[in-house]
Write a protein that holds these residues in place. Structure first.
Motif, PDB file in Angstrom:
ATOM      1  N   PHE A 125       6.196   3.460 -13.869  1.00 38.72           N
ATOM      2  CA  PHE A 125       4.843   2.943 -14.093  1.00 38.72           C
ATOM      3  C   PHE A 125       4.523   1.835 -13.099  1.00 38.72           C
ATOM      4  CE2 PHE A 125       2.277  -0.506 -15.812  1.00 38.72           C
ATOM      5  CZ  PHE A 125       1.084   0.146 -16.073  1.00 38.72           C
ATOM      6  N   TRP A 126       5.416   0.868 -12.962  1.00 36.84           N
ATOM      7  CA  TRP A 126       5.129  -0.276 -12.093  1.00 36.84           C
ATOM      8  C   TRP A 126       5.170   0.112 -10.617  1.00 36.84           C
ATOM      9  CZ3 TRP A 126       2.502  -3.996 -13.834  1.00 36.84           C
ATOM     10  CH2 TRP A 126       2.640  -4.427 -15.159  1.00 36.84           C
ATOM     11  N   THR A 127       6.016   1.060 -10.261  1.00 35.65           N
ATOM     12  CA  THR A 127       6.029   1.532  -8.877  1.00 35.65           C
ATOM     13  C   THR A 127       4.709   2.201  -8.540  1.00 35.65           C
ATOM     14  OG1 THR A 127       8.430   1.872  -9.011  1.00 35.65           O
ATOM     15  CG2 THR A 127       7.282   2.934  -7.191  1.00 35.65           C
ATOM     16  N   ASN A 128       4.146   2.924  -9.500  1.00 32.48           N
ATOM     17  CA  ASN A 128       2.856   3.569  -9.291  1.00 32.48           C
ATOM     18  C   ASN A 128       1.714   2.553  -9.344  1.00 32.48           C
ATOM     19  OD1 ASN A 128       1.405   6.191  -9.012  1.00 32.48           O
ATOM     20  ND2 ASN A 128       0.494   5.580 -10.948  1.00 32.48           N
ATOM     21  N   HIS A 129       1.879   1.496 -10.131  1.00 32.46           N
ATOM     22  CA  HIS A 129       0.875   0.430 -10.177  1.00 32.46           C
ATOM     23  C   HIS A 129       0.770  -0.237  -8.801  1.00 32.46           C
ATOM     24  CE1 HIS A 129      -1.490  -2.865 -11.961  1.00 32.46           C
ATOM     25  NE2 HIS A 129      -0.736  -3.689 -11.259  1.00 32.46           N
ATOM     26  N   PHE A 130       1.920  -0.530  -8.207  1.00 35.23           N
ATOM     27  CA  PHE A 130       1.971  -1.084  -6.849  1.00 35.23           C
ATOM     28  C   PHE A 130       2.278   0.069  -5.873  1.00 35.23           C
ATOM     29  CE2 PHE A 130       3.093  -4.798  -9.486  1.00 35.23           C
ATOM     30  CZ  PHE A 130       2.205  -5.734  -8.987  1.00 35.23           C
ATOM     31  N   ALA A 131       1.364   1.010  -5.804  1.00 34.19           N
ATOM     32  CA  ALA A 131       1.645   2.245  -5.078  1.00 34.19           C
ATOM     33  C   ALA A 131       1.656   2.041  -3.568  1.00 34.19           C
ATOM     34  CB  ALA A 131       0.609   3.304  -5.439  1.00 34.19           C
ATOM     35  N   VAL A 132       2.667   2.624  -2.919  1.00 32.30           N
ATOM     36  CA  VAL A 132       2.674   2.745  -1.470  1.00 32.30           C
ATOM     37  C   VAL A 132       2.521   4.221  -1.148  1.00 32.30           C
ATOM     38  CG1 VAL A 132       4.103   0.707  -1.100  1.00 32.30           C
ATOM     39  CG2 VAL A 132       5.201   2.939  -1.329  1.00 32.30           C
ATOM     40  N   GLN A 133       1.925   4.519  -0.014  1.00 31.18           N
ATOM     41  CA  GLN A 133       1.676   5.904   0.391  1.00 31.18           C
ATOM     42  C   GLN A 133       2.683   6.314   1.459  1.00 31.18           C
ATOM     43  OE1 GLN A 133      -2.763   4.924   0.844  1.00 31.18           O
ATOM     44  NE2 GLN A 133      -2.799   7.097   0.268  1.00 31.18           N
ATOM     45  N   SER A 134       3.748   6.959   1.019  1.00 27.41           N
ATOM     46  CA  SER A 134       4.846   7.239   1.944  1.00 27.41           C
ATOM     47  C   SER A 134       4.537   8.360   2.923  1.00 27.41           C
ATOM     48  CB  SER A 134       6.120   7.572   1.168  1.00 27.41           C
ATOM     49  OG  SER A 134       6.011   8.810   0.511  1.00 27.41           O
ATOM     50  N   ASP A 135       3.455   9.102   2.701  1.00 24.08           N
ATOM     51  CA  ASP A 135       3.104  10.124   3.682  1.00 24.08           C
ATOM     52  C   ASP A 135       2.229   9.563   4.797  1.00 24.08           C
ATOM     53  OD1 ASP A 135       0.964   9.672   2.020  1.00 24.08           O
ATOM     54  OD2 ASP A 135       0.379  11.778   1.852  1.00 24.08           O
ATOM     55  N   LYS A 136       1.976   8.267   4.772  1.00 24.19           N
ATOM     56  CA  LYS A 136       1.147   7.642   5.808  1.00 24.19           C
ATOM     57  C   LYS A 136       1.875   7.571   7.135  1.00 24.19           C
ATOM     58  CE  LYS A 136      -1.898   3.632   6.446  1.00 24.19           C
ATOM     59  NZ  LYS A 136      -2.494   2.453   5.771  1.00 24.19           N
ATOM     60  N   ASN A 137       3.167   7.227   7.098  1.00 22.08           N
ATOM     61  CA  ASN A 137       3.983   7.282   8.314  1.00 22.08           C
ATOM     62  C   ASN A 137       5.462   7.296   7.953  1.00 22.08           C
ATOM     63  OD1 ASN A 137       5.081   4.557   8.185  1.00 22.08           O
ATOM     64  ND2 ASN A 137       3.103   3.808   8.903  1.00 22.08           N
ATOM     65  N   GLU A 138       6.299   7.575   8.925  1.00 21.60           N
ATOM     66  CA  GLU A 138       7.730   7.712   8.685  1.00 21.60           C
ATOM     67  C   GLU A 138       8.360   6.447   8.128  1.00 21.60           C
ATOM     68  OE1 GLU A 138       9.825   8.952  12.125  1.00 21.60           O
ATOM     69  OE2 GLU A 138       8.972  10.973  12.147  1.00 21.60           O
ATOM     70  N   GLN A 139       7.930   5.307   8.618  1.00 21.50           N
ATOM     71  CA  GLN A 139       8.559   4.068   8.180  1.00 21.50           C
ATOM     72  C   GLN A 139       8.326   3.833   6.686  1.00 21.50           C
ATOM     73  OE1 GLN A 139       7.585   0.737  10.747  1.00 21.50           O
ATOM     74  NE2 GLN A 139       7.762   2.000  12.572  1.00 21.50           N
ATOM     75  N   ILE A 140       7.103   4.064   6.210  1.00 24.44           N
ATOM     76  CA  ILE A 140       6.837   3.874   4.787  1.00 24.44           C
ATOM     77  C   ILE A 140       7.650   4.863   3.966  1.00 24.44           C
ATOM     78  CG2 ILE A 140       5.066   3.816   2.987  1.00 24.44           C
ATOM     79  CD1 ILE A 140       3.008   3.233   5.192  1.00 24.44           C
ATOM     80  N   ARG A 141       7.732   6.110   4.430  1.00 19.68           N
ATOM     81  CA  ARG A 141       8.507   7.105   3.681  1.00 19.68           C
ATOM     82  C   ARG A 141       9.965   6.670   3.546  1.00 19.68           C
ATOM     83  NH1 ARG A 141       8.119  12.397   2.019  1.00 19.68           N
ATOM     84  NH2 ARG A 141       6.025  12.606   2.894  1.00 19.68           N
ATOM     85  N   GLY A 142      10.537   6.194   4.609  1.00 22.12           N
ATOM     86  CA  GLY A 142      11.936   5.783   4.553  1.00 22.12           C
ATOM     87  C   GLY A 142      12.171   4.500   3.785  1.00 22.12           C
ATOM     88  N   LEU A 143      11.125   3.696   3.597  1.00 21.66           N
ATOM     89  CA  LEU A 143      11.258   2.416   2.891  1.00 21.66           C
ATOM     90  C   LEU A 143      10.789   2.485   1.440  1.00 21.66           C
ATOM     91  CD1 LEU A 143       9.919  -0.050   5.644  1.00 21.66           C
ATOM     92  CD2 LEU A 143      12.303   0.468   5.075  1.00 21.66           C
ATOM     93  N   SER A 157      -4.063   7.918  -2.760  1.00 23.56           N
ATOM     94  CA  SER A 157      -4.732   6.658  -2.442  1.00 23.56           C
ATOM     95  C   SER A 157      -3.883   5.506  -2.955  1.00 23.56           C
ATOM     96  CB  SER A 157      -6.131   6.609  -3.088  1.00 23.56           C
ATOM     97  OG  SER A 157      -6.012   6.307  -4.471  1.00 23.56           O
ATOM     98  N   PRO A 158      -4.207   4.265  -2.560  1.00 26.07           N
ATOM     99  CA  PRO A 158      -3.464   3.115  -3.073  1.00 26.07           C
ATOM    100  C   PRO A 158      -3.584   2.935  -4.581  1.00 26.07           C
ATOM    101  CG  PRO A 158      -4.669   2.510  -1.093  1.00 26.07           C
ATOM    102  CD  PRO A 158      -5.157   3.876  -1.500  1.00 26.07           C
ATOM    103  N   GLU A 159      -4.495   3.656  -5.211  1.00 27.71           N
ATOM    104  CA  GLU A 159      -4.649   3.576  -6.668  1.00 27.71           C
ATOM    105  C   GLU A 159      -3.450   4.168  -7.393  1.00 27.71           C
ATOM    106  OE1 GLU A 159      -8.047   4.699 -10.038  1.00 27.71           O
ATOM    107  OE2 GLU A 159      -8.092   5.631  -8.044  1.00 27.71           O
ATOM    108  N   GLY A 160      -2.661   4.970  -6.697  1.00 30.85           N
ATOM    109  CA  GLY A 160      -1.537   5.628  -7.338  1.00 30.85           C
ATOM    110  C   GLY A 160      -1.980   6.911  -8.015  1.00 30.85           C
ATOM    111  N   TYR A 161      -1.007   7.609  -8.617  1.00 31.40           N
ATOM    112  CA  TYR A 161      -1.318   8.834  -9.340  1.00 31.40           C
ATOM    113  C   TYR A 161      -1.947   8.508 -10.695  1.00 31.40           C
ATOM    114  CZ  TYR A 161       1.581  11.575  -6.113  1.00 31.40           C
ATOM    115  OH  TYR A 161       2.100  12.195  -4.992  1.00 31.40           O
ATOM    116  N   HIS A 162      -2.922   9.303 -11.099  1.00 31.72           N
ATOM    117  CA  HIS A 162      -3.478   9.181 -12.438  1.00 31.72           C
ATOM    118  C   HIS A 162      -2.503   9.795 -13.439  1.00 31.72           C
ATOM    119  CE1 HIS A 162      -7.949   8.837 -10.965  1.00 31.72           C
ATOM    120  NE2 HIS A 162      -7.135   7.943 -10.427  1.00 31.72           N
ATOM    121  N   ASP A 163      -2.547   9.325 -14.676  1.00 30.44           N
ATOM    122  CA  ASP A 163      -1.631   9.865 -15.679  1.00 30.44           C
ATOM    123  C   ASP A 163      -2.366  10.384 -16.916  1.00 30.44           C
ATOM    124  OD1 ASP A 163      -2.348   7.449 -16.853  1.00 30.44           O
ATOM    125  OD2 ASP A 163      -0.449   6.468 -16.375  1.00 30.44           O
ATOM    126  N   ASP A 164      -3.623  10.798 -16.740  1.00 35.63           N
ATOM    127  CA  ASP A 164      -4.375  11.368 -17.853  1.00 35.63           C
ATOM    128  C   ASP A 164      -4.365  12.893 -17.759  1.00 35.63           C
ATOM    129  OD1 ASP A 164      -5.877  11.334 -15.518  1.00 35.63           O
ATOM    130  OD2 ASP A 164      -7.794  11.193 -16.572  1.00 35.63           O
TER     131      ASP A 164
END
Length: 506
Positions: free
Chosen positions: A164-182, A425-432
């Motif tokens: 839940f908290w990882t999705n609340h502070f969502a990062v978009q790992s498909d934006k570039n390789e560095q984000i995906r690896g981190l 998006s930075p909003e994260g995944y919806h859970d409804d």
């Protein structure tokens, strides 16, 4: 309590039942859920395969540089040589002619084409594709490391909170390789240590983490009047400040204005991380004072003086984060999202009020907040929730004791639309339910349920597992449907698609 409430506890607050779990916690399901909050080191995820953020960043950058150099080498013709076919073609071509003559006689064009074809034919072939890039290797290792934890969790409440908290502070790992690896290190270092700690600490850790700084473009944000801004003509980026206000703290209805977004983004100028891999600090947070917009700033009615004297240079931004972390609108925004995630798509106001009150009274103590959610009797009586794709696959693995290897798991989640750490998006995944309950989505789930069922081996038949998983909450309709199945595999797949499995309650 009862076996029905035990099933609800495992599905609403946990990762789904395993055979025998309902009987194990039936005496006091609420206490079983709450016990996880007091378990030692339950948020930690240690695995020798998983690098720290600095180590991952350096490894990814070295890999990127090496692959870039390899591509350039592969595309570079050898010095001082010309392919034989090209030489022959050039010798047979007529001497250069004026444009008019070339237009009349076609031989020149044909010869030139032959020369080009000869050179192309004789060009050295590109080397075969090399091994998978380092960021993807790290990403898949991170996924693999979580599967045993998910399978072994007694309830899974804490793992649900981590997600839940990882999705609340969502990062978009498909934006570039560095984000995906981190992205995995972001969860392990910025989220997990604070899931049962203080919200402010998580907010600061997430805001400063390289994955977030990259994802929300703050790494190169500089004040236009800062020394770097004036010298290098660098500009202000408002993305990070806007998402902290809108998504991470007070929420879209939190009363801030566009002027507040701009002021806050000025406070966050210079918040970046060290990217020179030859320096020991590579991959760690760095505040670049010469990038910071000078002057006092005013955010949501409060003035934050420019740092002076012996104050840390980034004190201005930290002071703003502190106030946002304990703001009443942050308490309500967080409480609403928690109740929506665990209890109901339309969060009952009474539960939201109670959880928000605990957040405010404790200064954002997330362990107390998580406890308040479970202890509230209304949380056990809310409407049913539909499983998100990630929960569906984890619950399937737990139900049948069938682990799914990381690469395959990512592929399945990509088909279902919820690839780990890759929200749209930075909003994260919806859970409804509205986000995931669709004909196409159910068709994909059925195909995946069938592929999982292929790996299941029954000692007492699928009906026996169904009873162990759901106890008296297993409906007669589902039981009859499984009995009419043409094979054990089909029965196992049908159970995964049953209302009892797909919804937190029936």
């Amino acid at each position: 309590m009862s076996q029905e409430e035990a099933a609800l506890a495992l599905k609403r607050f946990g990762l789904g039942p395993r055979p025998g779990d309902i009987e194990r916690i039936a005496v006091d399901p609420k206490a079983a859920v709450l016990a996880e909050l007091d378990a030692a080191d339950i948020t930690r995820l240690d695995d020798d395969r998983l690098p720290s953020t600095p180590d991952a960043f350096v490894a990814i950058r070295h890999d990127q540089v090496a692959r870039s150099a390899a591509r350039k080498t592969a595309d570079m013709p050898a010095k001082g040589t010309a392919p034989a076919a090209a030489v022959a073609a050039m010798k047979s071509a007529p001497p250069p002619a004026a444009p008019a003559m070339m237009a009349v006689g076609g031989n020149g064009g044909m010869a030139a084409g032959a020369a080009a074809a000869g050179m192309a034919a004789a060009a050295p072939p590109k080397p075969p594709a090399g091994p998978q890039n380092r960021s993807m290797v790290i990403y898949l290792d991170e996924i693999d490391a979580r599967v045993p934890r998910q399978l072994a969790a007694e309830i899974g409440y804490v793992e649900r909170l981590v997600a839940f908290w990882t999705n609340h502070f969502a990062v978009q790992s498909d934006k570039n390789e560095q984000i995906r690896g981190l992205a995995g290190a972001f969860e392990r270092e910025a989220i997990r240590p604070h899931v049962l700690g203080r919200f402010e600490d998580m907010l600061v850790a997430a805001t400063r983490h390289p994955a977030m700084l990259l994802s929300l473009d703050n790494v190169d944000s500089a004040g236009p009047h800062s020394p770097a801004g004036q010298k290098r003509h660098m500009g202000l980026n408002e993305n990070h400040a806007r998402e902290i206000l809108e998504l991470h703290t007070v929420g879209v209805d939190g009363g801030y204005t566009q002027a507040d977004v701009t002021e806050f983004s000025r406070m966050l100028t210079g918040w970046t991380f060290a990217r020179d891999v030859d320096k020991p600090a590579a991959g760690t947070f760095a505040f670049k004072a010469d990038w910071h917009e000078p002057g006092d700033r005013r955010l949501m009615g409060k003035t934050y003086p420019a740092p002076g004297g012996k104050q840390p240079a980034d004190q201005q931004g930290l002071a703003a984060l502190h106030d946002l972390a304990v703001h009443p609108d942050t308490a309500r925004h967080v409480a609403t999202k928690l109740v929506r995630h665990f209890v109901a798509d339309s969060p009952p106001p009474a539960i939201v009020d109670a959880v928000a009150a605990t957040f405010t009274a404790t200064g954002g103590d997330l362990k107390a907040v998580s406890r308040a959610l479970v202890e509230n009797d209304a949380s056990w009586a809310g409407e049913r929730k539909f499983l998100t794709p990630q929960l569906f696959l984890v619950a399937s693995m737990r139900a049948y004791g069938v682990p799914i290897e990381g690469k395959r798991l990512v592929s399945l989640l990509r088909e279902l639309g919820q690839e780990p750490w890759c929200p749209p998006s930075p909003e994260g995944y919806h859970d409804d339910a509205a986000s995931w309950l669709s004909p196409d989505g159910l068709t994909t789930r059925l195909a995946i349920a069938d592929s999982i069922a292929q790996r299941v081996r029954f000692d007492d038949g699928p009906a026996a597992i169904a009873t162990q998983l759901f106890g008296p909450s297993l409906s007669d309709d589902t039981r009859r449907t499984m009995e009419r199945a043409e094979s054990g595999r089909q029965a196992a797949a049908l159970l995964l698609m049953s209302p009892e499995f797909q919804w937190s309650r029936t």
